[in-house]
Each structure stands twice: as C-alpha cells, then as structure tokens.
Design a protein around this motif. Structure first.
Motif, PDB file in Angstrom:
ATOM      1  N   GLY A 140       0.799  -1.134  -0.121  1.00  0.00           N
ATOM      2  CA  GLY A 140       0.104  -0.007   0.027  1.00  0.00           C
ATOM      3  C   GLY A 140       0.797   1.348  -0.125  1.00  0.00           C
ATOM      4  N   LEU A 157      -6.672   1.155  -3.068  1.00  0.00           N
ATOM      5  CA  LEU A 157      -5.663   0.108  -3.004  1.00  0.00           C
ATOM      6  C   LEU A 157      -6.198  -1.094  -3.377  1.00  0.00           C
ATOM      7  CD1 LEU A 157      -4.152   0.839   0.590  1.00  0.00           C
ATOM      8  CD2 LEU A 157      -3.635   2.189  -1.526  1.00  0.00           C
ATOM      9  N   ALA A 168      -1.424  -4.138   3.727  1.00  0.00           N
ATOM     10  CA  ALA A 168      -1.958  -2.728   3.362  1.00  0.00           C
ATOM     11  C   ALA A 168      -2.729  -2.241   4.487  1.00  0.00           C
ATOM     12  CB  ALA A 168      -2.427  -2.907   2.144  1.00  0.00           C
ATOM     13  N   VAL A 183      -9.440  -0.319   0.838  1.00  0.00           N
ATOM     14  CA  VAL A 183      -8.500  -1.690   0.497  1.00  0.00           C
ATOM     15  C   VAL A 183      -9.406  -2.710  -0.089  1.00  0.00           C
ATOM     16  CG1 VAL A 183      -6.870  -3.345   1.332  1.00  0.00           C
ATOM     17  CG2 VAL A 183      -6.978  -0.967   2.340  1.00  0.00           C
TER      18      VAL A 183
END
Length: 304
Positions: A140, A157, A168, A183
């Motif tokens: 990340g 991400l 991440a 994410v």
C-alpha cells in the motif's frame, strides 16, 4: 543464537562489523540501499527500533547484552539466509514514510516515490486530483503516500493477494488514513466496474522468466506473485494498458512501472507515444500515458 564477536560495544561498532560481514559474503543490495555500509546501518538501527535518521552522535551509544545478541542474530541471518533487511526488521521507508512489510509483499523501492512526493506534477494538476487508484498495491506504500501528499484525494488500494492486503490495511491504520483510503481485493480491474480515477498508478509484476531466474537470492525471498510477469514480463502490463482508459476520467493519466521490460514493450507496440519519466534520484522504466492516448491506441493494445 549466533556467536558473539569480541570487542563490539557501540551501535557504530556493529554497523562497521556488519558491513564487513556483508562485503565478505558478497551480498546483493537492492532493497533500499546500494552498499554494505548503508545496509548494515539500516539493519542495526532497525533491529534497535531506531529510525534511519538517528543523529550520528548517538551511534557511540553502547548496546545492552540483550541488544548485542539480537543485532548479531540479525546480521547473521542477513548473511546466511539472504533475507532482505526490510523483512528482518519488519519495516521499510518509501517517500520518507515508514511502512510495515513482511514476505507477503515486495519491499518498497519504486522510483514512483518521487512522483508521489510532487503530487504527480507536472504531469497533472495536483489540486484537481480527486481520486487515485494504486493497482497491484502490495504493502500500500504508493497509494497511502499519495493520500498523505494529496490530502484532498480519495485513494483505492487494489491487489489480488489477501495476504498483501492484510499488510496494506495495517499501513492504512498506522498512517491514519482510513477515512480516505479503501482496500479492495480484485484481479486488476475486475471489482472496479464503473469506477473512474484521475490517476491510476501501478507497479505490477513485470519481470520476465529469464530475468527472474537470474535474480540474486534476495529477490527470491519476495513473493513471486509480485515479480513474475510471464515469459516476457508483459502479461499484466498489457492487460492494464487495455483496460485503464475505461477507469480514467477524461483528463486522467496512467503511470505504469515496467522496469527492464520497457524495451520489449516498445518493440511490441512501436506506434504508441510512450512518455518515459526521468527521475532525479535514479530509476527508470516508468511510463505515462493520458486517457486520450490510451483510447487512440486501444486497437494496438487489443492486438498485442
């Protein structure tokens, strides 16, 4: 437990000894440093939970007996197991920021850090960047750094690896950007239908089969999923080029790292007007295309 060397007392003593051990062992340096002395400093300071910017005056400080054992063991592991320093200390630095890492993600080292620090200028007006996609995000680091250098931007991400995304998420929490950074697990753009971004930035797997086989042992400690890009290194690169336009805003840009596969890409697609970014701190193989260019050459990407 490694045997303790005689006469080593201070932080600087262990850095010097570690550098000597690394040189004699013929280690490879390419995960944040380029020489034995800097590598030893990163490992010793990291093993003591000290930042790499520690003032030199503190290097004369004495280690406790327990610290001597811990640092010696780290140095021996670096030599005997050829594990990258970042994995041994559990952290790496990118764009001046600290990130947690483990062997489920690549060690952060992309020259794209320079672009992030500059807010992607002059390639796009940083003030009008509303959304950024970090594709194949790994730890990340690129996307999180972008969120910190662009405080008004939202960032996604994306990675196919659940283990990488776990790292991440830790980094998102560490940097306190949960309100602006998502994410997402996805095979490239599969889970991003209808999503558009001002900047898509990606450091995907791009190492060819021949190059991968010839890499030093340290690189084989990293996840193959993050490095190996197929026989010629372009498997994912070509897919990204094919799909990126539909996920960019009208004035959006794609920034894509392809490393040593750049020449193969140019030979495969000679009519594409590649812009290859130059970096003050070194690094190459990072291209930039506008959405307009991607649309204009869509047929070539489809035929590649």
């Amino acid at each position: 437990m490694a045997e303790q060397p005689d006469g080593l007392i201070t932080i600087q003593d262990y850095i010097r000894w570690g550098a000597t051990r690394f040189n004699r062992a013929g280690l490879w340096f390419g995960h944040g440093t380029d020489n034995a002395l800097d590598e030893a400093a990163a490992l010793v300071l990291g093993g003591l939970d000290l930042d790499p910017g520690l003032p030199v005056s503190f290097r004369g400080c004495r280690l406790t007996p327990a610290e001597r054992v811990a640092v010696t063991d780290l140095i021996e592991r670096r030599v005997t197991e050829r594990v990258p320093t970042a994995y041994l200390i559990g952290r790496a630095w990118f764009a001046g920021l600290r990130f947690d890492v483990d062997d489920q993600v690549l060690v952060p080292r992309s020259p794209i850090a320079e672009l992030v620090e500059a807010g992607f200028e002059p390639w796009i007006d940083g003030e009008r960047i509303g959304r950024v996609l970090d594709l194949c995000t790994g730890s990340g680091c690129i996307g999180i750094a972008a969120a910190l250098f662009l405080p008004d931007a939202d960032v996604d991400l994306v990675d196919i690896s659940p283990a990488a995304l776990a790292v991440a998420r830790r980094n998102v929490a560490h940097h306190g950007v949960e309100d602006r950074v998502r994410v997402l697990e996805s095979n490239l753009f599969d889970a991003l239908a209808g999503q558009r971004y001002d900047v898509i930035v990606s450091n995907p797997p791009y190492v060819s089969a021949a190059e991968f086989a010839a890499l030093p042992p340290e690189y084989h400690r990293e996840p193959q999923l993050g490095l190996h890009g197929g026989d010629d290194g372009l498997d994912l690169v070509l897919l990204i080029l094919l799909e990126a336009a539909r996920h960019l805003t009208e004035s959006g840009i794609l920034i894509l790292e392809v490393g040593n596969s750049a020449r193969e890409l140019e030979q495969r697609l000679p009519l594409v007007p590649w812009t290859w970014i130059e970096f003050e701190r070194g690094g190459e193989g990072v291209l930039l295309l506008t959405r307009e260019q991607l649309v204009q050459h869509q047929g070539e990407f489809e035929g590649a």
